[in-house]
Scaffold this motif. Structure first.
Motif, PDB file in Angstrom:
ATOM      1  N   GLN A  38      53.413  44.115  21.710  1.00  0.00           N
ATOM      2  CA  GLN A  38      54.526  43.467  22.409  1.00  0.00           C
ATOM      3  C   GLN A  38      54.042  42.350  23.332  1.00  0.00           C
ATOM      4  OE1 GLN A  38      56.911  45.528  25.578  1.00  0.00           O
ATOM      5  NE2 GLN A  38      58.586  45.292  24.104  1.00  0.00           N
ATOM      6  N   LEU A  42      54.973  38.362  23.001  1.00  0.00           N
ATOM      7  CA  LEU A  42      55.657  37.652  24.085  1.00  0.00           C
ATOM      8  C   LEU A  42      54.825  36.495  24.621  1.00  0.00           C
ATOM      9  CD1 LEU A  42      57.209  40.638  26.097  1.00  0.00           C
ATOM     10  CD2 LEU A  42      58.282  39.221  24.346  1.00  0.00           C
ATOM     11  N   THR A 170      61.976  43.769  21.960  1.00  0.00           N
ATOM     12  CA  THR A 170      61.007  42.665  21.901  1.00  0.00           C
ATOM     13  C   THR A 170      61.667  41.393  21.385  1.00  0.00           C
ATOM     14  OG1 THR A 170      59.216  44.249  21.469  1.00  0.00           O
ATOM     15  CG2 THR A 170      58.781  41.929  20.960  1.00  0.00           C
ATOM     16  N   ILE A 173      63.831  39.812  24.179  1.00  0.00           N
ATOM     17  CA  ILE A 173      63.036  39.129  25.205  1.00  0.00           C
ATOM     18  C   ILE A 173      62.524  37.792  24.683  1.00  0.00           C
ATOM     19  CG2 ILE A 173      60.977  39.276  26.668  1.00  0.00           C
ATOM     20  CD1 ILE A 173      61.304  42.343  26.589  1.00  0.00           C
ATOM     21  N   CYS A 174      62.063  37.764  23.436  1.00  0.00           N
ATOM     22  CA  CYS A 174      61.592  36.503  22.837  1.00  0.00           C
ATOM     23  C   CYS A 174      62.709  35.467  22.764  1.00  0.00           C
ATOM     24  CB  CYS A 174      61.037  36.766  21.436  1.00  0.00           C
ATOM     25  SG  CYS A 174      59.499  37.701  21.400  1.00  0.00           S
ATOM     26  N   SER A 186      64.698  37.401  31.237  1.00  0.00           N
ATOM     27  CA  SER A 186      64.251  37.814  29.906  1.00  0.00           C
ATOM     28  C   SER A 186      63.844  39.281  29.888  1.00  0.00           C
ATOM     29  CB  SER A 186      63.079  36.940  29.450  1.00  0.00           C
ATOM     30  OG  SER A 186      63.458  35.583  29.359  1.00  0.00           O
TER      31      SER A 186
END
Length: 432
Positions: A38, A42, A170, A173-174, A186
């Motif tokens: 992760q 990121l 994940t 957030i990306c 985020s």
């Protein structure tokens, strides 16, 4: 219509696949990949949208968050899964996790307060640390339930839950980083989605375990925490050892250097990650062999897994030396070609770290977990005493060499412990 879709989704989680073992391995592999990778994923997006300082902060924040995650998990997962006679009920494991969650939040608050007051951390840096730690602590909340799925032979369902939560959080957030919402929003989005996912999916699928919560038994909970304390110490110190170069760089060097070191260390965890894909679904079987007193096959299975780690290490080093640094340079928008020696040392150290980490499983299974704590305590003390010298004298290469030396010591110590621990077999086995 909405309820129909939800019901079909929950049915998909709980339906027994034709090959449960294969399903467990595949979904555990997917979950493990996103769990270990992760931060790497990121950081690719952060490298494009933000600066090197932010990348360095996120790198060390994940290292610290994993340390608190280890404290919160308390080393109970492998103990729970190998508890084939269910000496402790699921309720004992669950209430124990509530205690460790509360304790970890208190420790996290004290740690960040100390860093802000005396460690030179800004409130912004502390906020990033807090968000990433909370995101990882959701893993601990989920972990006790996944352990129960695995304990009753439904690891396929548990692995799906773990994998999909990590994938969707994940991805979110990306997307938020790419959209320019900023680092704080985020990670906040990832936290909210992770909580929502776990609460709803576990609530609607946990019935497959046919588990009923029992009344809280204080004595059993305290007994469980006492038994697993050496595991907690050992695994927490294991996490510390795995990231000790990053902690030393955080203390003695800059955040830009932290980012560079984080980039070249990313592939190191590939070995541990691939190894976990293979052995995690087999942990329960290892416990069954030991309970049955089948020491010969127990040893064979452990030895086979050790050979697999050695093979994985060889493959990763070969691939890393040929294409690793050019690929990493392309991904993270920075020239890493001058760090070949550091990269090679880290990859070798990563293989040894994966081997030492795996040896924790059979050592826990034979209930010699105290020695895990002793081993990691010894090398952690060595790191604290010598880490500053290594980093200040040789920089990133010194950090890499320190990592290698610590893991060599661990492999030697745990191999000796396992050898002596299995010599006389299991005196409490069910074999007549």
């Amino acid at each position: 219509m909405k309820n129909k879709i939800s019901n079909e989704l929950y049915q998909w989680f709980t339906d027994i696949p034709k090959n449960k073992h294969r399903s467990s391995v595949i979904w555990n592999a997917a979950g493990g990949m996103f769990n270990a990778g992760q931060a790497a994923i990121l950081l690719v997006f952060i490298a494009y949208k933000m600066d090197l300082v932010t990348a360095g902060i996120v790198t060390i924040a994940y290292a610290v968050a994993n340390l608190f995650l280890s404290v919160c998990k308390y080393g109970i997962r492998n103990y729970q899964v190998t508890d084939v006679r269910e000496r402790f009920s699921f309720s004992d494991y669950l209430y124990s996790r509530y205690i460790t969650l509360a304790g970890t939040f208190i420790l996290l608050t004290f740690y960040l307060s100390y860093k802000c007051l005396f460690g030179g951390y800004s409130l912004g840096k502390a906020a990033i640390f807090f968000e990433i730690a909370v995101l990882k602590l959701i893993d601990a909340f989920e972990d006790v339930y996944i352990g129960r799925y695995q304990q009753v032979g439904r690891f396929d369902t548990g692995a799906k839950i773990m994998a999909l939560r990590l994938i969707v959080s994940t991805a979110l957030i990306c997307i938020l980083i790419s959209a320019g919402t900023g680092i704080y929003i985020s990670f906040l989005g990832g936290i909210i989605l992770s909580l929502f996912f776990d609460i709803h999916v576990i609530k609607n699928t946990f019935s497959v375990t046919q588990t009923k919560l029992a009344k809280k038994q204080r004595n059993k909970i305290l007994d469980l925490l006492k038994r697993c304390l050496p595991l907690c110490i050992g695994i927490t110190l294991s996490t510390y050892v795995g990231n000790v170069p990053k902690y030393m760089i955080d203390t003695y060097m800059t955040e830009e250097i932290q980012a560079v070191f984080g980039y070249i260390m990313m592939p190191v965890f590939v070995i541990t990650l691939l190894n976990q894909f293979i052995y995690q679904p087999m942990v329960r079987g290892l416990g069954e062999l030991w309970e049955a007193g089948d020491v010969t096959n127990f040893k064979k299975r452990v030895f086979k897994q050790c050979l697999i780690v050695c093979g994985l290490t060889t493959v990763v080093i070969a691939g890393g030396m040929s294409v690793g640094l050019p690929v990493l340079s392309l991904l993270y928008h920075v020239d890493l070609s001058g760090y070949l020696a550091e990269f090679a040392v880290l990859l070798l150290g990563g293989g040894l770290y994966a081997l030492a980490y795996y040896l924790n499983v059979p050592i826990t299974t034979i209930r010699r977990q105290n020695y895990i704590a002793y081993g990691y305590a010894a090398v952690s003390t060595l790191a604290l005493l010598t880490g500053g010298y290594f980093v200040k004298t040789w920089g990133i290469l010194g950090a890499a060499v320190l990592y290698l030396v610590l893991n060599i010591i661990l492999v030697i110590v745990y191999s000796i412990v396992l050898g002596f621990g299995t010599k006389r077999g299991n005196p409490y086995s069910r074999r007549i």
